[in-house]
Enzyme design. Structure first.
Site, mmCIF file in Angstrom:
data_model
loop_
_atom_site.group_PDB
_atom_site.id
_atom_site.type_symbol
_atom_site.label_atom_id
_atom_site.label_comp_id
_atom_site.label_asym_id
_atom_site.label_seq_id
_atom_site.Cartn_x
_atom_site.Cartn_y
_atom_site.Cartn_z
ATOM 1 N N ALA A 36 12.660 -1.611 19.692
ATOM 2 C CA ALA A 36 12.289 -1.406 21.100
ATOM 3 C C ALA A 36 12.550 -2.665 21.908
ATOM 4 C CB ALA A 36 10.813 -0.999 21.196
ATOM 5 N N TYR B 63 15.589 -5.195 24.222
ATOM 6 C CA TYR B 63 16.322 -5.130 25.490
ATOM 7 C C TYR B 63 17.295 -3.959 25.510
ATOM 8 C CZ TYR B 63 14.600 -9.707 26.818
ATOM 9 O OH TYR B 63 13.796 -10.743 27.176
ATOM 10 N N ASP C 86 9.033 0.413 16.622
ATOM 11 C CA ASP C 86 9.331 -1.008 16.394
ATOM 12 C C ASP C 86 8.275 -1.535 15.432
ATOM 13 O OD1 ASP C 86 11.021 -3.196 18.417
ATOM 14 O OD2 ASP C 86 9.581 -4.004 16.978
ATOM 15 N N ASN D 2 17.662 -6.052 15.854
ATOM 16 C CA ASN D 2 18.493 -7.209 16.177
ATOM 17 C C ASN D 2 19.346 -7.655 14.991
ATOM 18 O OD1 ASN D 2 15.827 -7.591 15.453
ATOM 19 N ND2 ASN D 2 15.828 -9.729 16.071
ATOM 20 N N THR D 3 20.503 -8.192 15.346
ATOM 21 C CA THR D 3 21.468 -8.636 14.329
ATOM 22 C C THR D 3 21.914 -10.049 14.707
ATOM 23 O OG1 THR D 3 23.153 -7.542 15.674
ATOM 24 C CG2 THR D 3 22.367 -6.351 13.752
ATOM 25 N N THR E 267 25.114 -4.231 17.911
ATOM 26 C CA THR E 267 26.481 -4.713 17.724
ATOM 27 C C THR E 267 26.606 -5.228 16.314
ATOM 28 O OG1 THR E 267 26.487 -5.433 19.980
ATOM 29 C CG2 THR E 267 28.231 -6.266 18.591
ATOM 30 N N LEU F 215 33.081 -5.549 20.234
ATOM 31 C CA LEU F 215 33.294 -6.991 20.083
ATOM 32 C C LEU F 215 34.381 -7.468 21.038
ATOM 33 C CD1 LEU F 215 33.257 -7.614 16.200
ATOM 34 C CD2 LEU F 215 31.361 -7.650 17.807
ATOM 35 N N ASN G 224 33.319 -7.685 24.808
ATOM 36 C CA ASN G 224 32.530 -8.880 25.106
ATOM 37 C C ASN G 224 33.369 -10.152 24.992
ATOM 38 O OD1 ASN G 224 30.192 -7.722 25.909
ATOM 39 N ND2 ASN G 224 29.160 -7.849 23.939
ATOM 40 N N CYS H 75 24.570 -11.576 23.498
ATOM 41 C CA CYS H 75 25.750 -10.885 22.980
ATOM 42 C C CYS H 75 27.021 -11.721 22.878
ATOM 43 C CB CYS H 75 26.037 -9.661 23.832
ATOM 44 S SG CYS H 75 24.963 -8.290 23.408
HETATM 45 C C1 UDX Z 1 19.659 -6.081 19.604
HETATM 46 C C2 UDX Z 1 20.829 -6.861 19.051
HETATM 47 O O1 UDX Z 1 20.618 -8.227 19.349
HETATM 48 C C3 UDX Z 1 22.124 -6.442 19.633
HETATM 49 O O2 UDX Z 1 23.190 -6.977 18.895
HETATM 50 C C4 UDX Z 1 22.277 -5.008 19.555
HETATM 51 O O3 UDX Z 1 23.426 -4.622 20.259
HETATM 52 C C5 UDX Z 1 21.057 -4.257 19.964
HETATM 53 O O4 UDX Z 1 19.870 -4.765 19.403
HETATM 54 P P1 UDX Z 1 18.156 -6.471 21.682
HETATM 55 O O5 UDX Z 1 17.597 -5.122 21.927
HETATM 56 O O6 UDX Z 1 18.466 -7.331 22.863
HETATM 57 O O7 UDX Z 1 19.555 -6.401 20.959
HETATM 58 O O8 UDX Z 1 17.280 -7.248 20.599
HETATM 59 P P2 UDX Z 1 15.707 -7.444 20.573
HETATM 60 O O9 UDX Z 1 15.178 -7.458 21.973
HETATM 61 O O10 UDX Z 1 15.448 -8.572 19.661
HETATM 62 O O11 UDX Z 1 15.174 -6.084 19.936
HETATM 63 C C6 UDX Z 1 15.261 -5.737 18.600
HETATM 64 C C7 UDX Z 1 13.937 -5.080 18.200
HETATM 65 O O12 UDX Z 1 14.061 -4.564 16.886
HETATM 66 C C8 UDX Z 1 12.737 -6.038 18.186
HETATM 67 O O13 UDX Z 1 11.730 -5.559 19.041
HETATM 68 C C9 UDX Z 1 12.294 -6.041 16.724
HETATM 69 O O14 UDX Z 1 10.887 -6.143 16.566
HETATM 70 C C10 UDX Z 1 12.813 -4.706 16.239
HETATM 71 N N1 UDX Z 1 12.982 -4.643 14.792
HETATM 72 C C11 UDX Z 1 13.649 -5.611 14.129
HETATM 73 C C12 UDX Z 1 12.446 -3.561 14.087
HETATM 74 O O15 UDX Z 1 11.814 -2.678 14.675
HETATM 75 N N2 UDX Z 1 12.637 -3.499 12.732
HETATM 76 C C13 UDX Z 1 13.284 -4.461 12.037
HETATM 77 O O16 UDX Z 1 13.418 -4.381 10.823
HETATM 78 C C14 UDX Z 1 13.817 -5.572 12.772
HETATM 79 C C1 UDX Z 2 27.106 -8.527 28.310
HETATM 80 C C2 UDX Z 2 28.140 -7.443 28.655
HETATM 81 O O1 UDX Z 2 28.472 -7.535 30.056
HETATM 82 C C3 UDX Z 2 27.611 -6.073 28.318
HETATM 83 O O2 UDX Z 2 28.597 -5.084 28.561
HETATM 84 C C4 UDX Z 2 27.196 -6.057 26.850
HETATM 85 O O3 UDX Z 2 26.673 -4.825 26.480
HETATM 86 C C5 UDX Z 2 26.181 -7.155 26.568
HETATM 87 O O4 UDX Z 2 26.720 -8.412 26.950
HETATM 88 P P1 UDX Z 2 24.939 -9.532 29.468
HETATM 89 O O5 UDX Z 2 25.038 -10.590 28.427
HETATM 90 O O6 UDX Z 2 23.627 -8.869 29.671
HETATM 91 O O7 UDX Z 2 25.982 -8.360 29.159
HETATM 92 O O8 UDX Z 2 25.367 -10.155 30.878
HETATM 93 P P2 UDX Z 2 26.733 -10.425 31.649
HETATM 94 O O9 UDX Z 2 26.561 -9.975 33.029
HETATM 95 O O10 UDX Z 2 27.907 -9.930 30.933
HETATM 96 O O11 UDX Z 2 26.780 -12.032 31.711
HETATM 97 C C6 UDX Z 2 26.914 -12.806 30.543
HETATM 98 C C7 UDX Z 2 26.909 -14.270 30.900
HETATM 99 O O12 UDX Z 2 28.105 -14.653 31.580
HETATM 100 C C8 UDX Z 2 25.760 -14.711 31.792
HETATM 101 O O13 UDX Z 2 25.245 -15.936 31.331
HETATM 102 C C9 UDX Z 2 26.410 -14.866 33.144
HETATM 103 O O14 UDX Z 2 25.723 -15.773 33.977
HETATM 104 C C10 UDX Z 2 27.777 -15.367 32.761
HETATM 105 N N1 UDX Z 2 28.802 -15.096 33.784
HETATM 106 C C11 UDX Z 2 29.171 -13.828 34.058
HETATM 107 C C12 UDX Z 2 29.408 -16.159 34.456
HETATM 108 O O15 UDX Z 2 29.089 -17.326 34.199
HETATM 109 N N2 UDX Z 2 30.380 -15.891 35.387
HETATM 110 C C13 UDX Z 2 30.761 -14.626 35.692
HETATM 111 O O16 UDX Z 2 31.653 -14.463 36.555
HETATM 112 C C14 UDX Z 2 30.142 -13.563 35.012
#
Ligand code: UDX
Ligand code: UDX
Length: 463
Positions: free
Chosen positions: A9, A11, A33, A87-88, A128, A217, A220, A272
Site C-alpha cells: 500500500a 506510493y 500491507d 518495494n524492490t 518495477t 525500465l 524511465n 524510480c
Molecule cells: C514500489 C517500488 O519501489 C516500485 O519499484 C514499484 O514500481 C512499486 O512499488 P512504492 O509504492 O513507491 O514503489 O514503494 P513503497 O511506498 O515503499 O510501498 C511498498 C509497500 O509494500 C510498503 O508499504 C511495504 O510495507 C509493503 N510491503 C513490502 C509489503 O506489504 N510486504 C512486503 O513483503 C514488503
Molecule cells: C517517474 C516517471 O515519470 C513515471 O512515469 C514512473 O512511473 C516513475 O518515475 P516520478 O519519479 O514520480 O516519475 O517523477 P518525474 O516527474 O518523472 O520526475 C523525476 C525527477 O526528475 C524529479 O526529481 C524531477 O524534479 C526531475 N526532473 C524532471 C527534472 O529535473 N527536470 C525535468 O525537466 C523533469
C-alpha cells in the site's frame, strides 16, 4: 464482480488501486500491507502519502468497494486478480550490490501467494522489476505442481508522483504483457477489461511479458537521460554565458525533440529513475553488453555530478567557505507536489553542505517528516523549519532545491532584510525572478545562466 487485491500500500499500490476502485464500482478492491500503521493511515483522514486529488478519490471509493487491511493471507485466498506492488529497492549487499534490484520482498510475496491459493489467480507485476522476473515468479508459483492455478502478467505503472491521480485517470498508455498461451491471453483480456472501464481501448497496449517489463525500465531511462542531457548543457551554459532556458526553448520547439522534461535542475530523484537505470545497467552487464551498460550509467554519473557541482558553486561563490554559515534550503522533496524524499537531490545537497560544516535549515511544505527519516543520524544536525521566512532569518544564503509553487510567491524583500549581508540565492530549479531578486540586493546564482552579482570575487564565477 471480481475480487481485486493489491499487496503493498505504498506510493504506487495506494493511488493505483484507489483509481481502479473509483472507476470499477462493480469490483471489490482490497489493498493489504505488512505495515499496520500504513494501513491504519489509509483508513483514516490522514492518508499516508501526499498526492493531489488522492483524498477525493479515496473518499468516493473507500468502504464502498475499496478496503484496506493487514490480513494478507485471507485476502490472497479470496482474490481473483492480485497486483503485487511491494518495494524492490537497489541491493545493498552481496552480488549486484548497488546495482541489482533486491527481490527479497517480492519473492516472499510470491511464496505467500502460492501458499494461500486454492483457486485460479491472475498475478500482476506492478513493481518495477528486472526483465524476466515474471518468469521467476511463474516458477515459484508453479512449484507445487499445479501450473494451471496462476497466470502472471506484467503491468508496469507509469504514474509520476504529484500527478499520479491524473496519470492514472488519463494515461498516455496502459501496458499489459502476458504469455502468448490461451490462458495467458485470457488473463491479459481480463486486465484489459478492467482498464477499459475508463481508458480508451486504443491506449491499452498488449505485448509479450518481456517487452512490457523492459519498456518500463527503458521509459524511465529515456526520461532520466533527458534530465541529465539538459543538466550537462546547463554547465556549459554557465561557462559560455548562453542561457539554458533559451536553449531548452529553442530545441524543445523541434517537434522531434519535444518541450517536456527539459528543465535544468539540481538533478533527478525519486524512487524510480536511479533504481531503474541501475537495473538496466546490471542487465546489460549480465549479458556482456558493457558498452550499453556504460552508456546508461553515464546518465547517473551526470546526475551525481550536477549535485556535486551545485554545492561546489555555492561554496566557491560564498568566498570558499560555508563553515558555520546558516543556509536555508527551500525544498526537501525530490520534486514539487509530493512529500516523497527518496533519492532527493535536496537531501544529497543537504548532506554535502553538512560535510562543509554549514548550519543547514531545511524548509518544505510537505516533506519534512520524510526528510528527517531519510537523513537518519544526520537529522540531528539539521534544523527543520516549515516556515520559509523563519528558515531564511539570519541566513547567508537560500538554495531553492524543489520547485514548489509556494517558493515563487514569497515576499523576498522582507526575506532579504532578515538575512546576513551579502545575501545569496542559488536557484537550483530556475523558478524565481532572478532580475527582481538582484535588484533587491541579492547575489543570484541561477542554473545554466550567468550569475547576477553585486561585486567581483575569485572563484569559479567571473562575477
Ligand atoms: C514500489 C517500488 O519501489 C516500485 O519499484 C514499484 O514500481 C512499486 O512499488 P512504492 O509504492 O513507491 O514503489 O514503494 P513503497 O511506498 O515503499 O510501498 C511498498 C509497500 O509494500 C510498503 O508499504 C511495504 O510495507 C509493503 N510491503 C513490502 C509489503 O506489504 N510486504 C512486503 O513483503 C514488503
Ligand atoms: C517517474 C516517471 O515519470 C513515471 O512515469 C514512473 O512511473 C516513475 O518515475 P516520478 O519519479 O514520480 O516519475 O517523477 P518525474 O516527474 O518523472 O520526475 C523525476 C525527477 O526528475 C524529479 O526529481 C524531477 O524534479 C526531475 N526532473 C524532471 C527534472 O529535473 N527536470 C525535468 O525537466 C523533469
Amino acid at each position: 464482480m471480481a475480487n481485486l487485491l493489491c499487496i503493498g500500500a505504498g506510493y504506487v499500490g495506494g493511488p493505483t488501486m484507489a483509481v481502479i476502485a473509483k472507476n470499477c464500482p462493480q469490483h471489490r478492491v482490497m489493498v493489504v500491507d505488512i505495515n499496520e500503521a500504513r494501513i491504519k493511515a489509509w483508513q483514516s483522514d490522514h492518508l499516508p502519502i501526499y498526492e493531489p486529488g488522492l483524498e477525493e478519490v479515496v473518499r468516493i471509493a473507500r468502504d464502498r468497494n475499496l478496503f484496506f487491511s493487514t490480513e494478507i493471507n485471507r485476502h490472497i485466498a479470496e482474490a481473483d486478480i492480485i497486483f503485487v506492488s511491494v518495494n524492490t529497492p537497489t541491493k545493498t549487499y552481496g552480488q549486484g550490490a548497488g546495482r541489482a534490484a533486491d527481490l527479497q520482498y517480492w519473492e516472499k510475496t510470491a511464496r505467500q501467494i502460492l501458499e494461500h491459493s486454492s483457486t485460479h489467480k491472475i498475478v500482476v507485476e506492478k513493481s518495477t522489476l528486472p526483465v524476466r522476473t515474471a518468469e521467476a515468479m511463474e516458477r515459484i508459483l508453479q512449484s507445487n505442481g499445479n501450473p494451471a492455478l496462476f497466470d502472471v502478467l506484467s503491468n508496469p505503472e507509469f504514474l509520476a508522483e504529484g500527478t499520479a491521480i491524473r496519470d492514472m485517470e488519463e494515461p498516455d498508455r496502459v501496458l499489459i504483457g502476458g504469455r502468448q498461451t490461451p490462458s495467458g491471453q485470457a488473463a491479459v483480456q481480463a486486465l484489459v477489461d478492467i482498464y477499459a472501464n475508463w481508458v480508451p481501448r486504443d491506449r491499452i497496449l498488449t505485448t509479450n511479458l518481456w517487452s512490457s517489463e523492459l519498456s518500463k525500465l527503458v521509459a524511465n531511462a529515456f526520461l532520466a537521460q533527458r534530465v541529465s542531457s539538459i543538466n550537462s548543457i546547463s554547465a556549459l551554459c554557465e561557462k559560455t554565458e548562453a542561457d539554458i532556458l533559451e536553449v531548452a526553448r529553442a530545441i524543445g520547439m523541434d517537434s522531434r525533440i519535444g518541450a517536456k522534461f527539459l528543465k535544468a535542475s539540481v538533478g533527478f530523484g525519486g524512487s524510480c529513475f536511479h533504481k531503474d537505470i541501475l537495473n538496466l545497467v546490471y542487465l546489460c552487464e549480465y549479458y556482456g553488453l558493457n558498452e550499453v551498460a556504460e552508456y546508461w550509467e553515464q546518465v547517473i554519473r551526470m546526475n551525481d555530478w550536477q549535485q556535486a557541482r551545485f554545492v561546489h558553486n555555492m561554496v566557491s561563490s560564498m568566498f570558499n567557505t560555508v563553515a558555520g554559515k546558516r543556509i536555508a534550503l527551500y525544498g526537501a522533496a525530490f520534486k514539487a507536489n509530493t512529500g516523497d524524499t527518496r533519492q532527493s537531490p535536496a537531501l544529497e545537497i543537504c548532506r554535502k553542505l553538512l560535510e562543509e560544516r554549514a548550519e543547514v535549515v531545511l524548509s518544505d511544505p510537505h516533506a519534512l517528516d520524510n526528510a528527517r527519516h531519510s537523513l537518519g543520524a544526520l537529522a540531528e544536525k539539521v534544523t527543520f523549519e516549515p516556515d520559509p521566512y523563519q528558515a531564511a532569518r539570519g541566513a547567508h544564503a537560500i538554495a531553492v532545491l524543489t520547485e514548489w509553487q509556494q517558493f515563487t510567491a514569497l515576499d523576498y524583500e522582507s526575506i532579504y532584510r532578515s538575512m546576513v549581508k551579502p545575501s545569496f540565492v542559488f536557484d537550483g530549479r530556475n523558478i524565481l525572478d532572478h532580475k527582481q531578486l538582484f535588484a533587491m540586493g541579492f547575489n543570484v546564482f541561477p542554473l545554466g545562466m550567468p550569475p547576477l552579482t553585486h561585486f567581483e570575487w575569485g572563484g569559479d564565477h567571473p562575477g
